[in-house]
Write an enzyme that holds these catalytic residues in place. Structure first.
Site, PDB file in Angstrom:
ATOM      1  N   ASN A  35       0.805  -1.228   0.000  1.00 56.32           N
ATOM      2  CA  ASN A  35       0.000   0.000   0.000  1.00 56.32           C
ATOM      3  C   ASN A  35       0.834   1.272   0.000  1.00 56.32           C
ATOM      4  O   ASN A  35       0.294   2.358   0.157  1.00 56.32           O
ATOM      5  CB  ASN A  35      -0.938   0.020   1.207  1.00 56.32           C
ATOM      6  CG  ASN A  35      -2.182  -0.809   0.975  1.00 56.32           C
ATOM      7  OD1 ASN A  35      -2.401  -1.336  -0.098  1.00 56.32           O
ATOM      8  ND2 ASN A  35      -2.992  -0.935   2.014  1.00 56.32           N
ATOM      9  N   CYS A  36       2.109   1.153  -0.175  1.00 52.89           N
ATOM     10  CA  CYS A  36       3.006   2.312  -0.169  1.00 52.89           C
ATOM     11  C   CYS A  36       2.986   2.982  -1.544  1.00 52.89           C
ATOM     12  O   CYS A  36       2.813   2.320  -2.573  1.00 52.89           O
ATOM     13  CB  CYS A  36       4.423   1.832   0.166  1.00 52.89           C
ATOM     14  SG  CYS A  36       5.651   3.141   0.193  1.00 52.89           S
ATOM     15  N   ASN A  37       3.186   4.297  -1.563  1.00 51.20           N
ATOM     16  CA  ASN A  37       3.266   5.024  -2.833  1.00 51.20           C
ATOM     17  C   ASN A  37       4.419   4.519  -3.701  1.00 51.20           C
ATOM     18  O   ASN A  37       4.403   4.693  -4.912  1.00 51.20           O
ATOM     19  CB  ASN A  37       3.420   6.524  -2.589  1.00 51.20           C
ATOM     20  CG  ASN A  37       2.153   7.158  -2.085  1.00 51.20           C
ATOM     21  OD1 ASN A  37       1.058   6.638  -2.294  1.00 51.20           O
ATOM     22  ND2 ASN A  37       2.278   8.272  -1.400  1.00 51.20           N
ATOM     23  N   PHE A  38       5.431   3.923  -3.068  1.00 57.24           N
ATOM     24  CA  PHE A  38       6.574   3.409  -3.805  1.00 57.24           C
ATOM     25  C   PHE A  38       6.366   1.976  -4.303  1.00 57.24           C
ATOM     26  O   PHE A  38       7.276   1.391  -4.887  1.00 57.24           O
ATOM     27  CB  PHE A  38       7.842   3.459  -2.940  1.00 57.24           C
ATOM     28  CG  PHE A  38       8.288   4.846  -2.585  1.00 57.24           C
ATOM     29  CD1 PHE A  38       8.477   5.817  -3.551  1.00 57.24           C
ATOM     30  CD2 PHE A  38       8.538   5.179  -1.262  1.00 57.24           C
ATOM     31  CE1 PHE A  38       8.898   7.093  -3.223  1.00 57.24           C
ATOM     32  CE2 PHE A  38       8.960   6.452  -0.915  1.00 57.24           C
ATOM     33  CZ  PHE A  38       9.144   7.415  -1.901  1.00 57.24           C
ATOM     34  N   SER A  39       5.201   1.385  -4.073  1.00 61.34           N
ATOM     35  CA  SER A  39       4.998  -0.022  -4.446  1.00 61.34           C
ATOM     36  C   SER A  39       5.157  -0.260  -5.944  1.00 61.34           C
ATOM     37  O   SER A  39       5.462  -1.388  -6.353  1.00 61.34           O
ATOM     38  CB  SER A  39       3.643  -0.531  -3.960  1.00 61.34           C
ATOM     39  OG  SER A  39       2.591   0.121  -4.634  1.00 61.34           O
TER      40      SER A  39
END
Length: 173
Positions: A35-39
């Site tokens: 769920n991270c923006n960096f995923s």
């Protein structure tokens, strides 16, 4: 000589994986979160893995729910999610803690052998990357914002060093 080879960790399915199995490989260890923006970096990491795996390169994903609860998925479902969403085929481990008293010993080792932003040892966010050479030694640490595709030159250099070392060792025998 200490190295990452002294550690093991459970894969997403609970199977114990000894890092000593990776002797001689160039390794990129990444704490991940779905769920991270960096995923989106998972797809770029897979691309690197596919490009260099035949030369002895591997990516290891260590999901972590320690930062804003960005990895809410159960261990049993993490690998499926990573495969479905990002086509990941490299090893995915069970969730780990990377900071604090419950931190996995591998991440304690990695943190004591390098420092991040502002010379701080703590891991600040998901997708911190650790490049390990073929001897199991930490070469360099990268911040979460570092895009995987920007690591190509250093990966190639590390792989070339590994090949030079193995050729040199072979020549001496």
């Amino acid at each position: 000589m200490d190295s990452i080879y002294q550690f093991s960790a459970p894969l997403y399915n609970g199977e114990d994986f000894s890092l000593s199995q990776l002797k001689g490989k160039t390794i990129l260890i990444v704490n991940t979160a779905s769920n991270c923006n960096f995923s989106v970096q998972l797809a770029a990491l897979e691309k690197l893995y596919q490009q260099y795996k035949a030369q002895g390169f591997i990516v290891l994903a260590f999901p972590c729910n320690q930062f804003d609860y960005n990895e809410p998925i159960d261990n049993a479902d993490i690998k499926d999610f990573y495969q479905q969403q990002f086509n990941v085929s490299f090893p995915v481990f069970s969730k780990v803690m990377v900071n604090g008293p419950e931190a996995h010993p591998l991440f304690n080792y990695l943190k004591t052998h390098t420092r991040g932003i502002a010379q701080n040892r703590a891991i600040k966010w998901n997708f911190t990357k650790f490049l390990i050479n073929s001897e199991g030694q930490l070469s360099v640490r990268y911040a979460p914002r570092t895009k995987p595709e920007t690591l190509k030159m250093v990966i190639e250099s590390t792989l070339n060093d590994a090949n030079d070392n193995s050729a040199f060792q072979f020549a001496e025998i």
